[in-house]
Enzyme design. Structure first.
Site, PDB file in Angstrom:
ATOM      1  N   GLY A 100      47.271  53.681  33.255  1.00  0.00           N
ATOM      2  CA  GLY A 100      48.157  52.830  34.351  1.00  0.00           C
ATOM      3  C   GLY A 100      48.737  51.664  34.224  1.00  0.00           C
ATOM      4  O   GLY A 100      49.139  51.209  35.233  1.00  0.00           O
ATOM      5  N   ASP A 327      38.590  45.459  30.359  1.00  0.00           N
ATOM      6  CA  ASP A 327      38.678  46.384  29.496  1.00  0.00           C
ATOM      7  C   ASP A 327      37.191  46.026  28.139  1.00  0.00           C
ATOM      8  O   ASP A 327      37.626  47.327  27.312  1.00  0.00           O
ATOM      9  CB  ASP A 327      39.830  45.971  28.918  1.00  0.00           C
ATOM     10  CG  ASP A 327      40.807  46.493  29.313  1.00  0.00           C
ATOM     11  OD1 ASP A 327      40.524  47.304  30.504  1.00  0.00           O
ATOM     12  OD2 ASP A 327      42.219  46.141  28.819  1.00  0.00           O
TER      13      ASP A 327
HETATM   14  C1  S3P Z   1      46.407  45.599  32.544  1.00  0.00           C
HETATM   15  C2  S3P Z   1      45.661  45.330  33.247  1.00  0.00           C
HETATM   16  C3  S3P Z   1      44.164  45.930  33.349  1.00  0.00           C
HETATM   17  C4  S3P Z   1      43.854  46.255  32.379  1.00  0.00           C
HETATM   18  C5  S3P Z   1      44.794  47.143  31.792  1.00  0.00           C
HETATM   19  C6  S3P Z   1      45.903  46.004  31.114  1.00  0.00           C
HETATM   20  C7  S3P Z   1      47.792  45.218  32.192  1.00  0.00           C
HETATM   21  O1  S3P Z   1      44.385  46.063  34.543  1.00  0.00           O
HETATM   22  O2  S3P Z   1      42.534  47.013  32.166  1.00  0.00           O
HETATM   23  O3  S3P Z   1      44.360  47.527  29.825  1.00  0.00           O
HETATM   24  O4  S3P Z   1      48.184  45.115  31.439  1.00  0.00           O
HETATM   25  O5  S3P Z   1      48.360  44.578  33.207  1.00  0.00           O
HETATM   26  P1  S3P Z   1      44.225  46.186  36.335  1.00  0.00           P
HETATM   27  O6  S3P Z   1      45.440  45.885  36.796  1.00  0.00           O
HETATM   28  O7  S3P Z   1      43.980  47.020  37.287  1.00  0.00           O
HETATM   29  O8  S3P Z   1      42.762  44.907  36.253  1.00  0.00           O
END
Ligand code: S3P
Length: 444
Positions: A100, A327
């Site tokens: 993601g 996380d």
């Molecule tokens: C991250 C942000 C978080 C986290 C992901 C890493 C990042 O997600 O859960 O593992 O590197 O910006 P969200 O922005 O959806 O909260």
């Protein structure tokens, strides 16, 4: 990743965990270093990059967009970037695998360039919401040409020829969303502002500064921030040193707390206060975690953490802490299963849209292994016991953190815990099994 063949793994209770270990580089910082390097003309270097599958997908995407990235035999990555707005349209779809962060940040970077790119990922990533990043990026001038139902992957984006700066009030506490807007804002004239009601991890802001951008972050309300980036900066190539990932360190750390007699030293763990909610919570639960040799390493604070097995007690974890440990809830829930009393974790709505529905997957993992868990609205309540039965097979749902949390549980439960598939651990923590075995864990 080949998902047709599953690779199960079993964790068994054994002797104490002992020794020293350095977990791989921080995932968030690794993605950002590659993307900012790709957006900067000249040679940037990255030492200690997390060479997990998530980050390697981002490296591949940056190559497909025109940057040159090479890993030296010394382990240092050298990036020759193309400059802000300098991407070229890739020949085929960009595959982000399970990540993601990779896809959302890359969508932001592409939104500010006059190119068209298709974005895709694995079955888990295809289920995750992308609308949250597309909404502000469309306001900045990017156009979504194709998308799966509900604004999901696969999708095709046409970046803005003349991106417009915006003031964006983020509706969800998400560092990925904030970062996507800031990366697009690099190409816009004038100031792009992101307002967040809850401060989220600030690695993008720190790294933009490190690459020479003008960016100012001010407090906003009780717990938020107002971040303003001056667009079209002259980015300067930079050298990035990636500290060890506190989200990965969390697994051996919780294992050491719950396996009697354990005593571990985890080296050079990043202790950015927007990432250390787990450590605060565990200390409140009675965990013996000592921060030693605190120092600054390339713009981020790091410390060696000494952890010894501890008698834990249940606590209430406020919703306001969620962004700093988003996380870490699956592995915190494992610690809570061994604590005396009840742990209530509040405000976990964002857990439903991670690599899996982590709220459901965490509750299922614990229940299957004899732990009492309730979900009330967005809260998870775990009732701990000194002895956890174990004995179940856990479905990991293509989620690395569920896989590692379940294995940690199995290191301290009465019966072994088996996971259906260990393959996704490599997305964030390559070498997890070997590292844990080196500390004395029985994983086979
Ligand atoms: C991250 C942000 C978080 C986290 C992901 C890493 C990042 O997600 O859960 O593992 O590197 O910006 P969200 O922005 O959806 O909260």
């Amino acid at each position: 990743m080949d998902t047709a063949v599953l690779t199960p793994l079993t964790a068994r209770r054994g002797g104490p965990l002992q020794g020293r270990a350095r977990v791989p580089g921080d995932k968030s910082i690794s993605h950002r270093a590659l993307i900012l390097g790709a957006l900067t003309v000249g040679e940037s270097t990255v030492a200690g990059l997390l060479e997990g599958e998530d980050v390697l997908h981002t490296a591949q995407a940056m190559r497909a967009l025109g940057a040159r990235l090479e890993r030296g035999t010394d382990g240092i990555w050298r990036i020759h970037g193309v400059g802000v707005g300098g991407f070229t349209s890739p020949a085929g779809p960009l595959d982000f695998g399970n990540s993601g962060t990779g896809v959302r940040l890359a969508i932001g970077a592409v939104a500010g360039a006059p190119v068209t790119a298709a974005f895709d990922g694995d079955a888990s990533l295809r289920k995750r919401p992308m609308r949250r990043v597309l909404d502000p990026l469309e306001r900045m001038g990017a156009r979504v040409i194709e998308q799966a139902e509900g604004g999901r992957l696969p999708l095709t984006l046409q970046g803005a020829r003349d991106p417009m700066p915006i003031v964006y009030e983020s509706p969800v506490p998400s560092a990925q969303l904030k970062s996507a807007v800031l990366l697009a804002g690099l190409a816009a004239p004038g100031e792009t502002t992101v307002i967040e009601a809850e401060a989220t991890r600030d690695h993008t802001e720190r790294m933009l500064k490190h690459f020479g951008a003008k960016i100012v972050s001010k407090p906003h309300g009780e717990r938020g921030r107002r971040i303003t980036l001056q667009g079209q900066p002259e980015l300067e190539p930079a050298n990035v040193v990636v500290p060890a990932d506190p989200s990965s360190a969390a697994f051996p750390l919780v294992a050491a707390l719950i396996v009697p007699g354990s005593d571990l030293m985890l080296e050079a763990v990043m202790t950015n206060p927007l990432r250390t909610g787990l450590y605060t919570t565990l200390r409140e639960m009675g965990a013996k975690i000592e921060s030693l040799a605190t120092r600054d390493d390339g713009g981020e604070e790091v410390a060696d953490l000494r952890v010894t097995a501890s008698a834990l007690k249940g606590v209430e974890v406020p919703a306001a802490r969620a962004p700093s440990m988003i996380d870490e809830y699956p592995v915190l829930a494992v610690a809570a299963a061994f604590a005396e009393g009840t742990t209530r974790m509040r405000g976990l709505q964002e857990l439903r849209v991670k690599e899996s529905d982590r709220l459901a997957a965490t509750a299922d993992m614990l229940r299957a292994n004899g732990v009492e868990v309730a979900i009330e609205g967005d809260d998870m309540i775990v009732t701990g016991k000194p002895a956890v039965a174990g004995g179940a097979e856990v479905l990991t749902h293509m989620d690395h953190r569920i896989a590692m949390s379940a294995l940690v549980l199995g290191l301290a439960s009465e019966q072994p815990v088996r996971i259906d598939d260990s393959a996704f651990i490599a997305t964030s923590f390559p070498g997890f099994v070997e590292l844990m075995r080196g500390l004395g864990a029985d994983l086979a």
